[in-house]
Design a protein around this motif. Structure first.
Motif, PDB file in Angstrom:
ATOM      1  N   ASP A 131     -61.227  77.385  37.140  1.00  0.00           N
ATOM      2  CA  ASP A 131     -61.031  76.356  38.063  1.00  0.00           C
ATOM      3  C   ASP A 131     -59.371  76.624  38.238  1.00  0.00           C
ATOM      4  OD1 ASP A 131     -63.533  75.013  39.170  1.00  0.00           O
ATOM      5  OD2 ASP A 131     -63.381  74.944  36.937  1.00  0.00           O
ATOM      6  N   TYR A 179     -65.906  67.021  39.202  1.00  0.00           N
ATOM      7  CA  TYR A 179     -64.968  67.674  38.326  1.00  0.00           C
ATOM      8  C   TYR A 179     -64.031  68.343  39.627  1.00  0.00           C
ATOM      9  CZ  TYR A 179     -62.888  71.531  35.674  1.00  0.00           C
ATOM     10  OH  TYR A 179     -61.970  72.125  34.917  1.00  0.00           O
ATOM     11  N   GLY A 230     -55.336  75.102  37.766  1.00  0.00           N
ATOM     12  CA  GLY A 230     -54.688  74.484  36.624  1.00  0.00           C
ATOM     13  C   GLY A 230     -53.860  75.697  35.801  1.00  0.00           C
ATOM     14  N   SER A 280     -60.362  73.912  26.885  1.00  0.00           N
ATOM     15  CA  SER A 280     -60.961  75.305  27.330  1.00  0.00           C
ATOM     16  C   SER A 280     -60.254  76.316  26.461  1.00  0.00           C
ATOM     17  CB  SER A 280     -60.608  75.595  28.860  1.00  0.00           C
ATOM     18  OG  SER A 280     -59.218  75.854  29.003  1.00  0.00           O
ATOM     19  N   ALA A 322     -64.492  76.502  29.691  1.00  0.00           N
ATOM     20  CA  ALA A 322     -64.418  75.253  29.935  1.00  0.00           C
ATOM     21  C   ALA A 322     -65.049  74.496  28.643  1.00  0.00           C
ATOM     22  CB  ALA A 322     -64.666  74.453  31.091  1.00  0.00           C
ATOM     23  N   LYS A 353     -57.152  70.473  34.362  1.00  0.00           N
ATOM     24  CA  LYS A 353     -58.019  71.359  34.199  1.00  0.00           C
ATOM     25  C   LYS A 353     -57.427  72.884  33.311  1.00  0.00           C
ATOM     26  CE  LYS A 353     -60.407  70.265  38.382  1.00  0.00           C
ATOM     27  NZ  LYS A 353     -61.033  70.639  39.763  1.00  0.00           N
ATOM     28  N   ASN A 354     -58.296  73.299  32.789  1.00  0.00           N
ATOM     29  CA  ASN A 354     -57.762  74.629  32.286  1.00  0.00           C
ATOM     30  C   ASN A 354     -56.497  74.771  31.361  1.00  0.00           C
ATOM     31  OD1 ASN A 354     -59.646  75.498  34.413  1.00  0.00           O
ATOM     32  ND2 ASN A 354     -57.709  75.932  35.709  1.00  0.00           N
ATOM     33  N   THR A 368     -68.816  73.557  34.599  1.00  0.00           N
ATOM     34  CA  THR A 368     -68.152  72.321  35.568  1.00  0.00           C
ATOM     35  C   THR A 368     -68.942  72.441  36.811  1.00  0.00           C
ATOM     36  OG1 THR A 368     -66.878  73.965  36.167  1.00  0.00           O
ATOM     37  CG2 THR A 368     -66.088  72.832  34.480  1.00  0.00           C
TER      38      THR A 368
END
Length: 401
Positions: free
Chosen positions: A27, A138, A29, A152, A157, A146-147, A132
């Motif tokens: 995703d 999310y 990030g 992760s 993740a 994120k990320n 996710t």
């Protein structure tokens, strides 16, 4: 100690130590900076949700799983239970170490892990990767959560972001002049306020010293305050031992810090935004700022146990706690920036997200979120070993004398 938003809340609050090092997901990030040396077991994320199991067993920080028993007005659990049929059984942990120990029993389905716990849980195989796609909310989580290195690893993740906060510099506006814009006021310049300097009582605070040295001692070549070789680590410890001569009190209990700033026993030191707000509300003449060197900070992640007996209810919980309404409630009660961008429209305090910089990614760029120090240097170096967390704990005892 992590704290509850309300001064009146009679909840035990857990001591936070520090946070992880992990990598990325697919995703939006950030991307991993360095994950060499972290080789978790090859576990697969759940591909689809099945029938809910009727209950879910959680390990959490105080204030994260409220069902009205601590305060009848604070309850985001009851609606979850009604909607999903999953009865929530929660266990408040007093520390990240306790969270790790409890997760290893296999009796719990999910945990609101801080990074030091999350890295250990990932590396040991106690935490499972998460899908996710099975967490609809999310998609509305801020991209900056994120990320990241604490949730992760290598494109996989391992958790769902819960919220975040920065460690700030707070000072008495009448006693500390000129207004400080640097951590030097609590390090190299601390003798000016001898006996009235305060600092966070945890081994993680070594990273604050390292962050300051990164800016002021370029010869040390510190890139990451959680990736310190022996020379860099010794310099940070030495700085903190010198600071110790000027510290009046190390704080873990937020009420003690509020009281100390109200009475004048403390005039400058590290804090959180919620503490600054409470101190100001109670009449203390204080300001809290991010110094020019930046700051450390924390972000918590809901992680799924690899031994979860109720994984479907656990997925339902992870989606619920970051849903706009619930995430707004927990952010205000606990005192943090929410993870879900839509939560900002639902906080009872309308400028909550502005105060806590929830959507200000430029603000968070200057925040070095807690990571767990390991021998494999998190800054990518392969020609040296870094000082692992166990030695941070030993050094913290020496620093305090």
């Amino acid at each position: 100690m992590r704290l509850n938003r309300s001064v009146k809340a009679a909840v035990a609050v857990g001591a936070l130590l520090l946070v992880t090092a992990c990598g990325s997901s697919d995703d939006e990030g950030g991307s991993p900076s360095a994950q060499s040396g972290l080789n978790p077991p090859d576990l697969k994320a759940q591909s689809k949700l099945g029938r809910t199991e009727g209950q879910v067993n959680l390990i959490n920080w105080a204030g994260y799983v409220e069902d009205g028993s601590n305060d009848p007005k604070v309850d985001w659990v009851s609606d979850f239970e009604k909607e999903t049929g999953c009865q929530v059984n929660s266990k408040v942990a007093a520390s990240s170490d306790e969270m790790v120990k409890l997760m290893k029993t296999g009796q719990y389905d999910a945990v609101s892990a801080s990074g030091d716990a999350s890295l250990r849980l990932i590396a040991s195989g106690d935490a499972a990767p998460v899908n996710t796609d099975l967490v609809p909310n999310y998609k509305d989580v801020f991209g900056g959560l994120k990320n990241q290195e604490w949730n992760s690893v290598d494109g996989t993740a391992y958790g769902i972001p819960h919220g975040r906060g920065a460690n700030l510099l707070m000072y008495n506006t009448e006693k500390v002049k000129p207004a400080p814009d640097s951590w030097s006021v609590v390090f190299d310049g601390a003798s000016k306020y001898k006996g009235k300097v305060t600092a966070y009582d945890s081994p993680i605070y070594i990273a604050d010293a390292a962050l300051y040295l990164k800016a002021t001692r370029p010869d040390l070549k510190i890139e990451n305050p959680y990736a310190l070789d022996q020379k860099q680590f010794d310099a940070a410890v030495d700085l903190l031992k010198k600071q110790n001569e000027n510290v009046g009190e190390y704080w873990g209990d937020y009420l003690k810090e509020v009281s100390a700033f109200k009475s004048g026993d403390s005039v400058v030191g590290t804090t959180w935004q919620v503490i600054a707000n409470l101190a100001e509300d109670e009449g203390a003449k204080v300001e809290a700022v991010v110094p020019k060197e930046g700051s450390t900070g924390w972000s918590d992640t809901w992680m799924l146990s690899a031994k979860a007996k109720h994984p479907n209810c656990a997925y339902k919980w992870m989606d619920w706690i970051i849903s706009p309404k619930a995430n707004a409630q927990v952010a205000e009660y606990f005192g943090e920036a929410p993870a879900n961008s839509k939560a900002c429209d639902l906080t009872s305090v309308k400028d909550w997200c502005e105060t806590y910089h929830a959507a200000d990614e430029d603000y968070w760029k200057n925040t070095a979120f807690w990571n767990t120090p390991i021998e494999q240097c998190l800054d990518g170096r392969t020609d040296t070993k870094c000082v692992p967390y166990a030695k941070w704990v030993q050094a913290w005892t020496e620093i305090k004398g």
